[in-house]
Design a protein around this motif. Structure first.
Motif, PDB file in Angstrom:
ATOM      1  N   LEU A   1      -0.412   6.355   9.316  1.00 30.76           N
ATOM      2  CA  LEU A   1      -1.147   5.384   8.507  1.00 30.76           C
ATOM      3  C   LEU A   1      -0.885   3.966   8.992  1.00 30.76           C
ATOM      4  O   LEU A   1      -1.810   3.144   9.067  1.00 30.76           O
ATOM      5  CB  LEU A   1      -0.749   5.531   7.039  1.00 30.76           C
TER       6      LEU A   1
ATOM      7  N   ILE B   1     -11.277   3.496   8.758  1.00 29.27           N
ATOM      8  CA  ILE B   1     -11.233   3.268   7.312  1.00 29.27           C
ATOM      9  C   ILE B   1     -11.212   4.599   6.573  1.00 29.27           C
ATOM     10  O   ILE B   1     -10.456   4.777   5.602  1.00 29.27           O
ATOM     11  CB  ILE B   1     -12.436   2.417   6.868  1.00 29.27           C
ATOM     12  N   ALA B   2     -12.023   5.552   7.033  1.00 29.72           N
ATOM     13  CA  ALA B   2     -12.086   6.858   6.369  1.00 29.72           C
ATOM     14  C   ALA B   2     -10.761   7.606   6.484  1.00 29.72           C
ATOM     15  O   ALA B   2     -10.278   8.187   5.509  1.00 29.72           O
ATOM     16  CB  ALA B   2     -13.226   7.690   6.970  1.00 29.72           C
TER      17      ALA B   2
ATOM     18  N   TYR C   1     -13.549  14.023   4.317  1.00 21.77           N
ATOM     19  CA  TYR C   1     -13.395  13.196   5.516  1.00 21.77           C
ATOM     20  C   TYR C   1     -14.241  13.749   6.664  1.00 21.77           C
ATOM     21  O   TYR C   1     -14.921  12.984   7.372  1.00 21.77           O
ATOM     22  CB  TYR C   1     -11.926  13.155   5.915  1.00 21.77           C
TER      23      TYR C   1
ATOM     24  N   LEU D   1      -7.788   6.361   6.959  1.00 16.19           N
ATOM     25  CA  LEU D   1      -6.786   5.679   6.140  1.00 16.19           C
ATOM     26  C   LEU D   1      -6.941   6.044   4.662  1.00 16.19           C
ATOM     27  O   LEU D   1      -5.959   6.338   3.968  1.00 16.19           O
ATOM     28  CB  LEU D   1      -6.897   4.162   6.314  1.00 16.19           C
ATOM     29  N   LEU D   2      -8.172   6.052   4.185  1.00 18.95           N
ATOM     30  CA  LEU D   2      -8.421   6.319   2.772  1.00 18.95           C
ATOM     31  C   LEU D   2      -8.086   7.763   2.406  1.00 18.95           C
ATOM     32  O   LEU D   2      -7.318   8.029   1.473  1.00 18.95           O
ATOM     33  CB  LEU D   2      -9.881   6.003   2.445  1.00 18.95           C
ATOM     34  N   PHE D   3      -8.652   8.710   3.156  1.00 19.92           N
ATOM     35  CA  PHE D   3      -8.504  10.117   2.784  1.00 19.92           C
ATOM     36  C   PHE D   3      -7.111  10.660   3.118  1.00 19.92           C
ATOM     37  O   PHE D   3      -6.580  11.492   2.382  1.00 19.92           O
ATOM     38  CB  PHE D   3      -9.597  10.945   3.466  1.00 19.92           C
ATOM     39  N   LYS D   4      -6.519  10.196   4.205  1.00 18.57           N
ATOM     40  CA  LYS D   4      -5.164  10.654   4.515  1.00 18.57           C
ATOM     41  C   LYS D   4      -4.166  10.082   3.519  1.00 18.57           C
ATOM     42  O   LYS D   4      -3.196  10.768   3.139  1.00 18.57           O
ATOM     43  CB  LYS D   4      -4.767  10.264   5.936  1.00 18.57           C
ATOM     44  N   ALA D   5      -4.372   8.861   3.073  1.00 19.45           N
ATOM     45  CA  ALA D   5      -3.487   8.285   2.056  1.00 19.45           C
ATOM     46  C   ALA D   5      -3.557   9.093   0.770  1.00 19.45           C
ATOM     47  O   ALA D   5      -2.518   9.357   0.128  1.00 19.45           O
ATOM     48  CB  ALA D   5      -3.866   6.830   1.797  1.00 19.45           C
ATOM     49  N   MET D   6      -4.760   9.504   0.356  1.00 18.14           N
ATOM     50  CA  MET D   6      -4.885  10.299  -0.868  1.00 18.14           C
ATOM     51  C   MET D   6      -4.239  11.666  -0.699  1.00 18.14           C
ATOM     52  O   MET D   6      -3.511  12.147  -1.594  1.00 18.14           O
ATOM     53  CB  MET D   6      -6.366  10.438  -1.248  1.00 18.14           C
TER      54      MET D   6
ATOM     55  N   CYS E   1      -9.749  16.327   0.263  1.00 18.02           N
ATOM     56  CA  CYS E   1      -9.740  15.034   0.963  1.00 18.02           C
ATOM     57  C   CYS E   1     -10.081  15.227   2.443  1.00 18.02           C
ATOM     58  O   CYS E   1     -10.875  14.472   3.012  1.00 18.02           O
ATOM     59  CB  CYS E   1      -8.380  14.366   0.826  1.00 18.02           C
TER      60      CYS E   1
ATOM     61  N   ALA F   1       0.827  -1.214   0.000  1.00 25.05           N
ATOM     62  CA  ALA F   1       0.000   0.000   0.000  1.00 25.05           C
ATOM     63  C   ALA F   1       0.859   1.260   0.000  1.00 25.05           C
ATOM     64  O   ALA F   1       0.583   2.217  -0.737  1.00 25.05           O
ATOM     65  CB  ALA F   1      -0.933  -0.011   1.211  1.00 25.05           C
TER      66      ALA F   1
END
Length: 435
Positions: A342, A314-315, A279, A317-322, A275, A242
């Motif tokens: 993360l 989950i949110a 979030y 992880l998704l938005f911070k990764a982007m 992002c 990832a």
């Protein structure tokens, strides 16, 4: 070499410059922290909000994008290294200092999903060379890298709180041993971690003691077992993959903003702000969870991991990764702290797996994410052990760091990143092993 007068003089001068460099690094970080607190806490509070509203990151990161783009186009050094390429050997000289400082202040307090460690390395090394020039000390091609490394090492403890991790990071970043360094260190790390697990297990099963140089901290620590080891390996592979995708996306972002820099850098920074805004709309939590380095949020997560529901984890992880991927290629800062957050969030999310637990999950997650993002397995392991404040999780930390590092090294390399005025720069795994 140690007996030569030139080296001894450089050693003495390195010790002397540690004082002013560390003082300047302290005030640099303090100013960034105070400005960040003012923009994300004091100002919203004065306007009547307990937490920043959902739209708060949008104007701040738009300003950050414009400011960083202007620095990149008009100042020497382009504001420092592009974070998506990882940490680099210090030694670009003192001419880049204005750009590095301005880009850091434009990025970090305004909500870039990056940490301050890369600007600190550039600041410390540049100041060391500058002080040498002001003191009219003889700077030779042999002594310049030594002074730059000493300056960077003096600056890093200001953020990590330990002189050890700064020295270890610089040893790995400099790649003094070339490819042989990793060839030797990886088996040593892996064997040491497995050996520690074996000794721990046999000591528990037999009730015998071999004696060791260790301290009892007086606080309970979870016991590692086979489940922790199994999940650590699987987590490290998944997190390594990832993070590899995130870092490659950051390199693609850097390629994207290399042309029409002002417009595209602003667009990427604004997208990172979006992002954080989405979030907040989805979770009703603060946008600072996404629009920040993650250092403060990591402390909150560690203190009360059960306050984060599955949906919130989950949110984030998704938005911070982007947001992380966008900032890695467009703004200026370091890759360490967002990767640690993360990894920790992934560990907390996976903690309910049978035989894992929150503490081993966080430790393994942070080690895997840091090693995958930095390509520095030794530094990542040492850093996570220091963060955990205990050596109890050291075996899973070392195992996770090695597995994640090997995972990303076996994956296809990412895009070369064009630096302003220089040839495209390959990702760390193709860059002569950090040389």
């Amino acid at each position: 070499m140690l007996r030569t007068p030139a080296y001894q003089k450089a050693l003495v001068f390195s010790a002397l410059i540690g004082v002013p460099v560390s003082l300047i690094a302290f005030w640099f970080l303090a100013a960034i922290h105070e400005l960040e607190h003012a923009l994300w806490s004091d100002l919203p509070s004065e306007l009547g909000w307990d937490t920043p509203p959902w739209w708060w990151p949008l104007p701040l990161l738009a300003i950050a994008g414009i400011a960083v783009a202007l620095v990149v186009k008009h100042l020497p050094g382009a504001g420092g290294h592009i974070p998506a390429v990882g940490l680099h050997t210090p030694g670009q000289g003192s001419s880049i200092l204005p750009g590095v400082v301005l880009a850091a202040f434009a990025s970090l307090p305004l909500g870039a999903t990056l940490g301050p460690e890369a600007p600190l390395i550039a600041l410390g090394s540049g100041l060391a060379v500058l002080f040498a020039q002001l003191a009219r000390a003889p700077v030779t091609p042999q002594s310049a890298p030594l002074l730059a490394a000493a300056g960077a090492a003096a600056a890093l403890p200001a953020i990590f709180g330990s002189p050890l991790i700064g020295a270890v990071i610089l040893i790995e970043v400099a790649g003094v041993g070339g490819p042989q360094l990793f060839a030797v260190m990886l088996p040593a790390l892996l064997a040491s971690g497995i050996g520690s697990l074996v000794f721990t297990g046999f000591g528990r099963w037999t009730g015998l003691s071999t004696g060791s140089l260790s301290l009892e901290l007086g606080v309970p620590s979870p016991r590692l077992d086979a489940g922790d080891v199994l999940w650590t390996v699987l987590m490290a592979v998944a997190i390594g993959f990832a993070l590899h995708v995130i870092m490659n996306t950051g390199r693609l972002t850097a390629v994207f903003v290399s042309k029409r820099t002002i417009m595209r850098t602003t667009a990427c920074a604004l997208a990172a702000g979006a992002c954080a805004a989405v979030y907040t709309l989805v979770t009703d939590r603060s946008p600072a969870d996404v629009a920040s380095s993650g250092q403060g949020t990591l402390g909150q997560l560690a203190q009360d991991p059960h306050s984060w529901g599955v949906g919130a984890l989950i949110a984030v992880l998704l938005f911070k990764a982007m947001a992380y991927a966008l900032c890695l290629g467009s703004l200026r800062g370091g890759p360490i702290f967002p990767s640690l957050f993360l990894g920790a969030a992934a560990g907390v999310l996976l903690a309910p797996l049978p035989g894992l637990g929150v503490v081993p999950g966080m430790a393994a997650g942070m080690a895997a994410a840091a090693a995958a993002a930095l390509r520095l397995p030794v530094s990542s392991a040492v850093l996570v052990v220091l963060i955990m404040g205990s050596t109890a999780m050291t075996p899973v930390v070392m195992l996770s760091a090695v597995v994640a590092f090997v995972t990303v090294q076996m994956l296809p390399p990412g895009r070369a990143v064009p630096l302003p005025g220089k040839p495209a720069q390959p990702p760390p795994d193709q860059d002569s092993e950090h040389a």
